[in-house]
Design an enzyme around this catalytic site. Sequence first.
Site, mmCIF file in Angstrom:
data_model
loop_
_atom_site.group_PDB
_atom_site.id
_atom_site.type_symbol
_atom_site.label_atom_id
_atom_site.label_comp_id
_atom_site.label_asym_id
_atom_site.label_seq_id
_atom_site.Cartn_x
_atom_site.Cartn_y
_atom_site.Cartn_z
ATOM 1 C CE LYS A 167 -4.054 -2.110 2.075
ATOM 2 N NZ LYS A 167 -4.935 -1.850 3.628
ATOM 3 C CB ILE A 168 3.731 2.402 1.929
ATOM 4 C CG1 ILE A 168 3.167 2.351 3.561
ATOM 5 C CG2 ILE A 168 4.540 3.371 1.777
ATOM 6 C CD1 ILE A 168 4.065 2.334 4.919
ATOM 7 C CG ASP A 188 6.482 -6.687 -4.336
ATOM 8 O OD1 ASP A 188 6.599 -7.882 -3.547
ATOM 9 O OD2 ASP A 188 5.927 -5.934 -3.517
ATOM 10 C CB CYS A 214 10.242 -4.628 0.806
ATOM 11 S SG CYS A 214 12.142 -4.393 0.727
ATOM 12 N N PRO A 215 9.159 -4.855 3.387
ATOM 13 C CG PRO A 215 7.634 -7.283 3.933
ATOM 14 C CD PRO A 215 8.273 -5.701 2.912
ATOM 15 C CB SER A 242 11.032 0.291 4.716
ATOM 16 O OG SER A 242 10.519 -1.046 4.520
ATOM 17 N NE ARG A 243 9.653 -2.192 10.642
ATOM 18 C CZ ARG A 243 9.292 -1.755 10.627
ATOM 19 N NH1 ARG A 243 9.031 -0.314 10.157
ATOM 20 N NH2 ARG A 243 7.744 -2.212 11.316
ATOM 21 C CG ASP A 267 12.294 8.033 8.897
ATOM 22 O OD1 ASP A 267 12.664 9.089 9.459
ATOM 23 O OD2 ASP A 267 11.232 7.204 9.077
ATOM 24 C CD GLU A 272 14.708 1.985 14.009
ATOM 25 O OE1 GLU A 272 13.585 2.657 14.064
ATOM 26 O OE2 GLU A 272 15.164 2.563 12.967
ATOM 27 C CG HIS A 304 11.250 4.862 12.811
ATOM 28 N ND1 HIS A 304 11.521 3.609 12.896
ATOM 29 C CD2 HIS A 304 9.652 4.274 12.730
ATOM 30 C CE1 HIS A 304 11.019 2.240 12.211
ATOM 31 N NE2 HIS A 304 9.921 2.898 11.937
#
Length: 339
Positions: A167-168, A188, A214-215, A242-243, A267, A272, A304
């Site tokens: 979605k993002i 993806d 992506c996760p 994201s991560r 971010d 972190e 973040h």
Amino acid sequence: MYLFTRQLSNNPRTRIAVFSTKRYDKHTLEPAFKKLGFNPFFLESALSEETVILAENYQVVCVFVNDDLNSTVISYLAGKGLKHILLRCAGYNNVDLAACKEFGIKVARVPAYSPHAVAEFAVGQILMLNRKLHLAYARARAGNFNLEGLTGFDLSGKTAGIIGTGKIGRCVIEILSKGFGMNVICYDLYPTEGYTYVDLPELLKKSDVISLHCPLSPETKYIINANTIEQMKTGVMLINSSRGGLIDTKALISGLKSRKIGSVALDVYEDESDLFFKDSSSNIIQDDVFSRLLTFPNVSVTGHQAFLTREALDNIAEATAANCSALLNGKECPNLVSA
């Protein structure tokens, strides 16, 4: 440790320990929980092996992205009778799901609190890096209005590579393609109809801007590494909201030094948890890799905050409270996470 409030009921259904709480969290979470009859106990501390004792006598813990729910923490919680974990975020890489399954602990998340919040922030990162807004702001505050070194480029007609089209990612695609006239290509593992997909090497080779959405999983861990950086277009802009674990930071620094990477906006950061969501301005940062990142003028780091909009906080609170109600009342919870 700072405790915001302690309101325990004799009814164990209401015993919810909310970890990693900031005032903006409490502002939305407290009314959402109370509306459904729950009285949460808010803690500023993150949940970890060192703080898990604070979760005693609670049937539910509510946690965020940097709480560490490893197998030791899960085992301890299970031994104290805890049955439910509420994640007030979409990602769950910080939870040992295998241990949860072993001990019969159910985990629920908030899969989509506001894709627009993160997408708009990512686009803001692109604009800031491209037009050197972070540098221009600092110069103007110091009375320096020299324009040397602030030249950017037109986004229109350039190619953006989007890694992850959930979605993002799809929101980012819409903004960049329709709003700025960029050509967008995607990568993806699970493509969505209606977008242009290429393999990862082609995306790396063609993209002027690469944005990660992506996760974090075993398949995506360090998807940006020395090898993939070498395949990128020289001078590429890299965005990560994201991560942190998607990027091998040491390889990133090497890419910046060689100028293969033209600019970076982060971010998130892979280590972190000891840095973000707290004020360390009067301390010496002990993370040498992170400190090195901060020395580059073409690197922007934020803490973040991509998710942080009023709408997102409201949605997170409502969904978290609804998940809690469903779990404690034995009803179907659509947001369960499986091992």
